[in-house]
Design an enzyme around this catalytic site. Structure first.
Site, PDB file in Angstrom:
ATOM      1  N   LYS A  68       0.815  -1.220   0.000  1.00 54.77           N
ATOM      2  CA  LYS A  68       0.000   0.000   0.000  1.00 54.77           C
ATOM      3  C   LYS A  68       0.851   1.273   0.000  1.00 54.77           C
ATOM      4  CE  LYS A  68      -4.304  -1.745   1.958  1.00 54.77           C
ATOM      5  NZ  LYS A  68      -5.313  -1.643   3.018  1.00 54.77           N
ATOM      6  N   ASP A 104     -10.256   2.684   1.750  1.00 53.76           N
ATOM      7  CA  ASP A 104     -10.432   2.136   3.104  1.00 53.76           C
ATOM      8  C   ASP A 104     -11.052   3.197   4.019  1.00 53.76           C
ATOM      9  OD1 ASP A 104      -9.398  -0.403   2.655  1.00 53.76           O
ATOM     10  OD2 ASP A 104      -7.339   0.181   3.150  1.00 53.76           O
TER      11      ASP A 104
HETATM   12  P1  NAP Z   1      -0.154  -3.944   9.420  1.00 53.77           P
HETATM   13  O1  NAP Z   1       0.211  -2.730   8.649  1.00 53.77           O
HETATM   14  O2  NAP Z   1       0.740  -5.129   9.391  1.00 53.77           O
HETATM   15  O3  NAP Z   1      -0.349  -3.486  10.949  1.00 53.77           O
HETATM   16  C1  NAP Z   1      -0.775  -4.388  11.936  1.00 53.77           C
HETATM   17  C2  NAP Z   1      -0.716  -3.722  13.307  1.00 53.77           C
HETATM   18  O4  NAP Z   1      -1.177  -4.677  14.273  1.00 53.77           O
HETATM   19  C3  NAP Z   1       0.693  -3.345  13.761  1.00 53.77           C
HETATM   20  O5  NAP Z   1       0.595  -2.315  14.705  1.00 53.77           O
HETATM   21  C4  NAP Z   1       1.158  -4.642  14.425  1.00 53.77           C
HETATM   22  O6  NAP Z   1       2.205  -4.464  15.343  1.00 53.77           O
HETATM   23  C5  NAP Z   1      -0.091  -5.033  15.166  1.00 53.77           C
HETATM   24  N1  NAP Z   1      -0.198  -6.466  15.427  1.00 53.77           N
HETATM   25  C6  NAP Z   1       0.087  -7.488  14.577  1.00 53.77           C
HETATM   26  N2  NAP Z   1      -0.208  -8.666  15.159  1.00 53.77           N
HETATM   27  C7  NAP Z   1      -0.654  -8.362  16.418  1.00 53.77           C
HETATM   28  C8  NAP Z   1      -1.108  -9.155  17.503  1.00 53.77           C
HETATM   29  N3  NAP Z   1      -1.155 -10.477  17.425  1.00 53.77           N
HETATM   30  N4  NAP Z   1      -1.482  -8.523  18.643  1.00 53.77           N
HETATM   31  C9  NAP Z   1      -1.436  -7.185  18.741  1.00 53.77           C
HETATM   32  N5  NAP Z   1      -1.014  -6.379  17.740  1.00 53.77           N
HETATM   33  C10 NAP Z   1      -0.642  -6.969  16.586  1.00 53.77           C
HETATM   34  O7  NAP Z   1      -1.594  -4.494   8.980  1.00 53.77           O
HETATM   35  P2  NAP Z   1      -2.835  -3.602   8.504  1.00 53.77           P
HETATM   36  O8  NAP Z   1      -2.820  -3.422   7.032  1.00 53.77           O
HETATM   37  O9  NAP Z   1      -2.874  -2.403   9.369  1.00 53.77           O
HETATM   38  O10 NAP Z   1      -4.073  -4.583   8.798  1.00 53.77           O
HETATM   39  C11 NAP Z   1      -4.478  -4.870  10.124  1.00 53.77           C
HETATM   40  C12 NAP Z   1      -5.729  -5.763  10.075  1.00 53.77           C
HETATM   41  O11 NAP Z   1      -6.826  -5.044   9.525  1.00 53.77           O
HETATM   42  C13 NAP Z   1      -5.568  -7.019   9.215  1.00 53.77           C
HETATM   43  O12 NAP Z   1      -6.170  -8.117   9.877  1.00 53.77           O
HETATM   44  C14 NAP Z   1      -6.342  -6.693   7.954  1.00 53.77           C
HETATM   45  O13 NAP Z   1      -6.885  -7.848   7.337  1.00 53.77           O
HETATM   46  C15 NAP Z   1      -7.458  -5.837   8.522  1.00 53.77           C
HETATM   47  N6  NAP Z   1      -8.031  -4.934   7.530  1.00 53.77           N
HETATM   48  C16 NAP Z   1      -9.367  -5.056   7.281  1.00 53.77           C
HETATM   49  C17 NAP Z   1      -9.955  -4.208   6.367  1.00 53.77           C
HETATM   50  C18 NAP Z   1     -11.439  -4.332   6.101  1.00 53.77           C
HETATM   51  O14 NAP Z   1     -11.878  -3.856   5.057  1.00 53.77           O
HETATM   52  N7  NAP Z   1     -12.202  -4.910   7.012  1.00 53.77           N
HETATM   53  C19 NAP Z   1      -9.191  -3.248   5.679  1.00 53.77           C
HETATM   54  C20 NAP Z   1      -7.823  -3.143   5.972  1.00 53.77           C
HETATM   55  C21 NAP Z   1      -7.250  -4.000   6.901  1.00 53.77           C
HETATM   56  P3  NAP Z   1       3.700  -4.930  14.942  1.00 53.77           P
HETATM   57  O15 NAP Z   1       4.145  -3.962  13.892  1.00 53.77           O
HETATM   58  O16 NAP Z   1       4.420  -4.860  16.226  1.00 53.77           O
HETATM   59  O17 NAP Z   1       3.567  -6.334  14.388  1.00 53.77           O
END
Ligand code: NAP
Length: 294
Positions: A68, A104
Site C-alpha cells: 500500500k 479504506d
Molecule cells: P499492518 O500494517 O501489518 O499493521 C498491523 C498492526 O497490528 C501493527 O501495529 C502490528 O504491530 C499489530 N499487530 C500485529 N499482530 C498483532 C497481535 N497479534 N497482537 C497485537 N497487535 C498486533 O496491517 P494492517 O494493514 O494495518 O491490517 C491490520 C488488520 O486489519 C488485518 O487483519 C487486515 O486484514 C485488517 N483490515 C481489514 C480491512 C477491512 O476492510 N475490514 C481493511 C484493511 C485491513 P507490529 O508492527 O508490532 O507487528
C-alpha cells in the site's frame, strides 16, 4: 472487457475476486478480476505490473499488504485521502496517468456510520475512540476518525509505533499508548476499533484486548477482522453487553468505492456481500445480513 485485479502478498485468502466478480455481474459488465501476487521487496515486479496498467492492459488495480505504501513512488497522482494517509489501495488510470486513491477511509466511515446510526438517537455519543494497532489500517482509521471529529488514542504493542502514528497527524492531538492500555481512561471510550490482525484466521484464539480488563460499559466495538465471522473480540464484547461488529461491511464498502472509481457504476452491495459471505464459514450470513447496507 474490463480487466481488474489485486496485488499484494500473500493473496490466497483474498475475498476480493468473489466480491468484484459479483459487482461486475450485477452491473452487467463483462470483465475479470485477477490476483497478482508480488512478494515484499520485489519493486521491479510491482513496477512492471503498474506499467501494464498504464498501457491499458488493466483498467484498475487494488493494492493490499505489503504494497500500500510501496506503490506510491510509481504513481503520477494521489487523492487527498491517499496522500494524507500515506497509503493507496486503489489505482486507476486517468488520461494516461496512474492515480492512487484510498477507499479504506470512506469504506470504514460509511460502515461505522451505519452501525452508529441507532446510537446517536440515544444522545450517548461522546466521540472518544481507542484504536488498537498502529499499522496501515490503523492509519486509515485514525485519519477517518479525526476527520469525522473524533478524539483518538492509538494503542500498539510497540509504543514507539503508536507514537509515530500519532506524530503523523500533529494537528489532531492524538494520544499514544501501549496495548496494555496503562494510562488510558477506558471508561471515557465510546468506540474501540481493532486495527490489528489479532483474531484473524488462523489465529482465531487471539484478541487485542488486554486479558481481564473490563470493556467500557457503553462503548461500541468495531473489529476490522472479518474472518472468522465473529472474531473473539466481537464475541467477548457482545457477551459483555456491548454493540460489536466485524469488518466485512468495511471490506465491501472499500471494494464498492474502488469499483465505482474504475467503472463509474455504483454496484449493489448486497450482491457483493453475499459473494464474500459465501466464501466464509457457513453461518456467516445468519449473523451479518442485517448489518450490511444494500
Ligand atoms: P499492518 O500494517 O501489518 O499493521 C498491523 C498492526 O497490528 C501493527 O501495529 C502490528 O504491530 C499489530 N499487530 C500485529 N499482530 C498483532 C497481535 N497479534 N497482537 C497485537 N497487535 C498486533 O496491517 P494492517 O494493514 O494495518 O491490517 C491490520 C488488520 O486489519 C488485518 O487483519 C487486515 O486484514 C485488517 N483490515 C481489514 C480491512 C477491512 O476492510 N475490514 C481493511 C484493511 C485491513 P507490529 O508492527 O508490532 O507487528
Amino acid at each position: 472487457m474490463i480487466r481488474l485485479g489485486l496485488t499484494g502478498f500473500p493473496l490466497n485468502h483474498s475475498l476480493s475476486p468473489q466480491i468484484q466478480a459479483a459487482a461486475l455481474h450485477a452491473c452487467g459488465l463483462a470483465g475479470s478480476y485477477s490476483l497478482f501476487p508480488i512478494p515484499a521487496g520485489d519493486q521491479r515486479g510491482l513496477h512492471q505490473l503498474l506499467e501494464s496498467l498504464r498501457r491499458g492492459e488493466l483498467a484498475g488495480l487494488n493494492v493490499t499488504l505489503p504494497h500500500k505504501e510501496n506503490v506510491i513512488p510509481f504513481l503520477d497522482e494521489l487523492s487527498l485521502v491517499a496522500k494524507s494517509v500515506g497509503a493507496v489501495n486503489t489505482i486507476s488510470i486517468k488520461a494516461g496517468r496512474l492515480a492512487g486513491d484510498n477507499t479504506d477511509v470512506p469504506g470504514f466511515l460509511m460502515d461505522l456510520g451505519l452501525h452508529m446510526a441507532g446510537r446517536k438517537a440515544g444522545g450517548m455519543e461522546r466521540k472518544t475512540a481507542l484504536v488498537l494497532g498502529a499499522g496501515g489500517a490503523a492509519r486509515a482509521v485514525v485519519y477517518a476518525l479525526t476527520s469525522d471529529g473524533w478524539t483518538v488514542t492509538v494503542a500498539a504493542r510497540r509504543l514507539e509505533q503508536a507514537r509515530r502514528l500519532a506524530a503523523g497527524f500533529p494537528e489532531c492531538g492524538i494520544k499514544a499508548a501501549g496495548l496494555h492500555l496503562t494510562g488510558v481512561e477506558i471508561s471515557e471510550v465510546d468506540l474501540i476499533v481493532n486495527a490489528t490482525p489479532a483474531g484473524m484466521a488462523p489465529g482465531v484464539e487471539q484478541s487485542p484486548w488486554p486479558e481481564g480488563r473490563p470493556f467500557p460499559a457503553r462503548a461500541m466495538v468495531y473489529d476490522l477482522v472479518y474472518n472468522p465471522r465473529l472474531p473473539r473480540l466481537v464475541r467477548e464484547a457482545r457477551a459483555a453487553g456491548l454493540q460489536a461488529t466485524a469488518g466485512l461491511g468495511m471490506l465491501i464498502g472499500q471494494a464498492a468505492l474502488a469499483f465505482e472509481i474504475w467503472t463509474g457504476q455504483n454496484p449493489p452491495r448486497e450482491a457483493m456481500f453475499e459473494a464474500a459471505a459465501g466464501s466464509l464459514p457457513e453461518d456467516f450470513l445468519q449473523n451479518h445480513t442485517r448489518e450490511v447496507p444494500c
